[in-house]
Every structure is written in C-alpha cells, then in structure tokens.
Design a protein around this motif. Structure first.
Motif, mmCIF file in Angstrom:
data_model
loop_
_atom_site.group_PDB
_atom_site.id
_atom_site.type_symbol
_atom_site.label_atom_id
_atom_site.label_comp_id
_atom_site.label_asym_id
_atom_site.label_seq_id
_atom_site.Cartn_x
_atom_site.Cartn_y
_atom_site.Cartn_z
ATOM 1 N N VAL A 230 0.847 -1.192 0.000
ATOM 2 C CA VAL A 230 0.000 0.000 0.000
ATOM 3 C C VAL A 230 0.880 1.238 0.000
ATOM 4 C CG1 VAL A 230 -1.732 1.291 1.309
ATOM 5 C CG2 VAL A 230 -1.827 -1.212 1.247
ATOM 6 N N GLY A 231 0.521 2.225 -0.832
ATOM 7 C CA GLY A 231 1.201 3.506 -0.819
ATOM 8 C C GLY A 231 0.419 4.531 -0.022
ATOM 9 N N ASP A 232 1.041 5.669 0.225
ATOM 10 C CA ASP A 232 0.427 6.698 1.057
ATOM 11 C C ASP A 232 -0.856 7.258 0.454
ATOM 12 O OD1 ASP A 232 2.389 6.424 2.936
ATOM 13 O OD2 ASP A 232 3.463 8.254 2.428
ATOM 14 N N MET A 233 -0.968 7.273 -0.884
ATOM 15 C CA MET A 233 -2.192 7.778 -1.496
ATOM 16 C C MET A 233 -3.390 6.889 -1.164
ATOM 17 S SD MET A 233 -0.975 9.128 -5.245
ATOM 18 C CE MET A 233 0.184 10.501 -5.409
ATOM 19 N N LEU A 234 -3.189 5.568 -1.188
ATOM 20 C CA LEU A 234 -4.270 4.653 -0.837
ATOM 21 C C LEU A 234 -4.549 4.703 0.657
ATOM 22 C CD1 LEU A 234 -6.284 2.520 -1.794
ATOM 23 C CD2 LEU A 234 -4.501 0.792 -1.492
ATOM 24 N N GLN A 235 -3.514 4.835 1.470
ATOM 25 C CA GLN A 235 -3.703 4.996 2.912
ATOM 26 C C GLN A 235 -4.564 6.222 3.199
ATOM 27 O OE1 GLN A 235 -0.664 4.654 6.392
ATOM 28 N NE2 GLN A 235 -0.418 6.737 5.593
ATOM 29 N N ARG A 236 -4.262 7.315 2.514
ATOM 30 C CA ARG A 236 -5.033 8.553 2.717
ATOM 31 C C ARG A 236 -6.466 8.378 2.239
ATOM 32 N NH1 ARG A 236 -3.092 14.528 2.612
ATOM 33 N NH2 ARG A 236 -5.059 15.650 2.338
ATOM 34 N N LEU A 237 -6.643 7.770 1.057
ATOM 35 C CA LEU A 237 -7.981 7.555 0.515
ATOM 36 C C LEU A 237 -8.842 6.736 1.465
ATOM 37 C CD1 LEU A 237 -9.687 7.829 -2.258
ATOM 38 C CD2 LEU A 237 -8.982 5.440 -2.596
ATOM 39 N N THR A 238 -8.234 5.718 2.112
ATOM 40 C CA THR A 238 -8.990 4.791 2.956
ATOM 41 C C THR A 238 -8.934 5.159 4.443
ATOM 42 O OG1 THR A 238 -7.112 3.286 3.254
ATOM 43 C CG2 THR A 238 -8.554 2.906 1.346
ATOM 44 N N ASN A 239 -8.399 6.352 4.751
ATOM 45 C CA ASN A 239 -8.370 6.792 6.152
ATOM 46 C C ASN A 239 -7.649 5.789 7.043
ATOM 47 O OD1 ASN A 239 -9.048 8.807 8.047
ATOM 48 N ND2 ASN A 239 -10.868 7.681 8.714
ATOM 49 N N HIS A 240 -6.575 5.181 6.470
ATOM 50 C CA HIS A 240 -5.705 4.229 7.165
ATOM 51 C C HIS A 240 -6.359 2.871 7.409
ATOM 52 C CE1 HIS A 240 -2.387 7.124 8.587
ATOM 53 N NE2 HIS A 240 -3.190 7.810 7.788
ATOM 54 N N VAL A 241 -7.522 2.593 6.776
ATOM 55 C CA VAL A 241 -8.040 1.220 6.815
ATOM 56 C C VAL A 241 -7.015 0.296 6.171
ATOM 57 C CG1 VAL A 241 -9.808 -0.325 5.878
ATOM 58 C CG2 VAL A 241 -10.468 1.869 6.889
ATOM 59 N N LEU A 242 -6.441 0.738 5.051
ATOM 60 C CA LEU A 242 -5.327 0.041 4.415
ATOM 61 C C LEU A 242 -4.075 0.881 4.672
ATOM 62 C CD1 LEU A 242 -6.962 -1.056 1.036
ATOM 63 C CD2 LEU A 242 -6.706 -2.376 3.149
ATOM 64 N N GLY A 286 -15.552 5.674 15.433
ATOM 65 C CA GLY A 286 -14.288 5.238 16.015
ATOM 66 C C GLY A 286 -13.080 5.506 15.136
ATOM 67 N N ARG A 287 -13.324 5.894 13.892
ATOM 68 C CA ARG A 287 -12.249 6.212 12.947
ATOM 69 C C ARG A 287 -12.592 7.533 12.258
ATOM 70 N NH1 ARG A 287 -8.337 3.030 10.249
ATOM 71 N NH2 ARG A 287 -9.266 1.099 11.034
ATOM 72 N N PRO A 288 -12.435 8.647 12.973
ATOM 73 C CA PRO A 288 -12.760 9.942 12.364
ATOM 74 C C PRO A 288 -11.849 10.243 11.180
ATOM 75 C CG PRO A 288 -11.606 10.235 14.450
ATOM 76 C CD PRO A 288 -11.933 8.777 14.341
ATOM 77 N N ASN A 289 -12.313 11.119 10.298
ATOM 78 C CA ASN A 289 -11.587 11.456 9.086
ATOM 79 C C ASN A 289 -10.289 12.193 9.413
ATOM 80 O OD1 ASN A 289 -10.771 12.047 6.505
ATOM 81 N ND2 ASN A 289 -12.604 13.198 5.933
ATOM 82 N N ARG A 290 -9.159 11.578 9.085
ATOM 83 C CA ARG A 290 -7.860 12.202 9.315
ATOM 84 C C ARG A 290 -7.548 13.281 8.285
ATOM 85 N NH1 ARG A 290 -3.706 8.270 11.716
ATOM 86 N NH2 ARG A 290 -4.874 6.474 12.478
ATOM 87 N N TYR A 291 -8.224 13.232 7.144
ATOM 88 C CA TYR A 291 -7.883 14.109 6.022
ATOM 89 C C TYR A 291 -9.135 14.809 5.496
ATOM 90 C CZ TYR A 291 -3.892 10.938 6.266
ATOM 91 O OH TYR A 291 -2.837 10.176 6.709
ATOM 92 N N PRO A 292 -9.676 15.774 6.236
ATOM 93 C CA PRO A 292 -10.904 16.442 5.788
ATOM 94 C C PRO A 292 -10.726 17.278 4.529
ATOM 95 C CG PRO A 292 -10.022 17.506 7.759
ATOM 96 C CD PRO A 292 -9.238 16.246 7.562
ATOM 97 N N GLN A 293 -9.482 17.676 4.212
ATOM 98 C CA GLN A 293 -9.226 18.475 3.018
ATOM 99 C C GLN A 293 -8.635 17.598 1.921
ATOM 100 O OE1 GLN A 293 -10.148 21.648 2.584
ATOM 101 N NE2 GLN A 293 -11.039 21.570 4.647
ATOM 102 N N PRO A 294 -9.330 17.438 0.797
ATOM 103 C CA PRO A 294 -8.765 16.670 -0.325
ATOM 104 C C PRO A 294 -7.519 17.358 -0.876
ATOM 105 C CG PRO A 294 -11.136 17.014 -0.599
ATOM 106 C CD PRO A 294 -10.694 17.916 0.506
ATOM 107 N N ILE A 295 -6.699 16.578 -1.584
ATOM 108 C CA ILE A 295 -5.513 17.113 -2.244
ATOM 109 C C ILE A 295 -5.385 16.443 -3.607
ATOM 110 C CG2 ILE A 295 -3.990 15.406 -1.133
ATOM 111 C CD1 ILE A 295 -1.780 17.571 -1.159
#
Length: 311
Positions: A230-242, A286-295
């Motif tokens: 997994v890369g950081d873009m997918l981690q960000r997209l999935t809010n660290h589920v992956l 239990g898993r709030p959005n870590r990245y409320p601002q898209p990039i």
C-alpha cells in the motif's frame, strides 16, 4: 504475527474471487503488504528488460549521466547514485535507478505533469520491450485494484477511471556492491507515495517491513512471486483502513555484500488531477476522518518528492 507473509495465488481470483479478495486485501489491512504467486507478468519479458538494464548500469558514470534530466524529480530516465534520500534520513540511499512512465500523445492534458520518456541510444528494441513490460505491470495492477475495491465494498471497477491515465512509473533499481566501510543503507526506512506498488526482485533479500509491534520483519517471498504494498495515497484515501507500511532495504553482509542487487518496482498512481478525498465508507465514529481536506494527486506527489530530495 508470523515471521513471513503467506503468498496467495492469483489463480484464486478466477477460481474463488471472494476468497482472493479476503486473502489479498486482508493481508494489506494486516501488514500493508501482500505476496502474490502465479502473477501474469511474462518472465521472458522481465528477464530481457533486466538484462538490458544491467548492461546500462555497468557503464561509466559519465555515460549514464547523459540520461539524467534535472528538475523533474527522477520521473523519467536516469537518477544517479547518491541522490534519493529517505525522509528524515541523514545519508542518501545506496542506489541508482531508471524510471519509465506512460507515453502521452501531443497535446494531452497531462503533459505538463508527466514528462516524456528517455530512451537509451542505439537500442531501439529496448523501448518496445520496456513499454511492453510497463503495460503488463499496469494491467496487473488494475486487476489487483479490483480486489481492493471489492474489499472496500466499492464497485470492482471503481478505480478504473481514477488510474486509467495515471502517472504510474516502472523503476529499475541497481544497488551496487558495497565497499568496506560504506555508510548508509541501500534504501532507508520509508513509505511509498503512490496508490499501490508491485515489486519484482524482493527474493534477492534485504527487504524488511516494520510490523505493528515495532519490529522489522524480513520479506523473503518465494522466487517468481510479486510483492505488493500500500502507498500513502491509498492509505489517505482509505483513512488508514489500508495502511502504508514503513519498509527498507538493509545492507547484506559477507559474500553477498560484494554482489549487486536489482529490483523492479512499479508505482501505480492516480490520474494527476484526481482529488484524493477520504472514502465515506472508511469514516466511522471510532475512525474519524484524518484528512478532511482533499488534495490533488500531482500536488501530493510533488510535496513528497521534495521531502526525499528528488525535487
């Protein structure tokens, strides 16, 4: 946690798709890594391209530097030894590499963010073989994204139009033999920037991932398998589920230190103008959005390339 990641055969994707999704993407959720056997990358094509690159890397430094393009972050062509440096590291990685990307027609809207490829002079067959291998990696990556989409309870083809013209790159890495007293490591601890990475050559040894308990776990897949992470873009997209897992390539010892190491990672990227916004299904109380601002994907890529001293 076991001491190795159990490979999953890609043939399972056609025999029992649901089982493949759970084993493949489930390994991603647990480790950030998965190992895929029976992949669809042609071995003769892999061997032929690697042989050409071995001949290139064996040339004098002055010859190789003719293929280096300053100011593009190593996106295409040759990047010399001693340039890339892991984020926060004090010593550069002990490697040199070449990158090949998507071929774009004149006037394409992504030409401003995706440079032209660089090709080795005097070897016209190399261009055909390298692009064929790039296409094979891209097809394989898209098939694996279908399993990831299904695991996230999305349409299996959800990723198709998000990566269909993505800034994906094939990197061929040469880690030279280590001289006595060499400082640094072959690749410092880092996370990948992109969506997913497909890696050939990990069976040569040295790749390690940082597990959830804080220990380094060697990734020693069987020969002929494909390591995916997994890369950081997918981690960000999935809010660290992956999760995007920290990994490194450590220096060998003894006789192995006097031998070169080669690997071929394919970094699958989103389209340059894709806004990376957290998937609603990956946000819970239990898993709030870590990245409320898209990039935008290209903005994120450039931000990270500056951190590792490629830009």
């Amino acid at each position: 946690m076991p001491d190795s990641i159990e490979p999953v055969s890609f043939t399972l994707a056609s025999r029992d798709p649901a089982a493949f999704v759970q084993r493949f993407a489930g390994s991603f959720e647990r480790y950030g890594f998965a190992v895929v056997g029976d992949h669809e990358l042609p071995q003769d094509l892999i061997d032929g391209c690697l042989d050409r690159f071995k001949r290139f890397f064996a040339q004098d430094d002055a010859v190789k530097r003719c293929y280096h393009v300053p100011g593009i972050g190593g996106a295409r062509g040759y990047t010399p030894f001693g340039v890339e440096t892991a984020k926060g590291a004090t010593h550069h990685d002990l490697k040199e590499f070449w990158q090949i990307g998507r071929e774009l027609p004149a006037g394409h809207r992504y030409r401003a963010t995706m440079p032209d490829n660089v090709w080795i002079e005097g070897d016209p067959a190399f261009r055909r073989a390298a692009l064929e291998l790039w296409e094979a990696f891209d097809r394989m990556g898209r098939k694996l994204l279908e399993a990831i989409a299904a695991y996230l309870q999305l349409d299996p083809h959800w990723f198709d139009d998000k990566v269909g013209e993505g800034n994906s790159v094939l990197r061929v890495i040469h880690y030279p033999p280590l001289a006595p007293g060499t400082g640094g490591v072959r690749a410092g601890a880092h996370e990948d920037i992109n969506v997913i990475t497909l890696l050939l050559g990990a069976e040569e040894g040295g790749l390690e991932l940082l597990d959830r308990g804080g220990r380094w776990l060697p990734v020693n897949p069987p020969p002929g398998t494909l390591v995916c992470n997994v890369g950081d873009m997918l981690q960000r997209l999935t809010n660290h589920v992956l999760p995007s897992t920290t990994h490194r390539v450590v220096n060998p010892t003894g006789e192995r230190a006097r031998r070169p190491r080669y690997s071929m990672p394919f970094f699958l990227h989103f389209n340059s103008d894709f806004p990376i916004a957290t998937l609603p299904g990956c946000v819970t109380p239990g898993r709030p959005n870590r990245y409320p601002q898209p990039i935008l994907a290209d903005d994120y890529l450039r931000e990270r390339l500056r951190e590792i001293k490629l830009l």
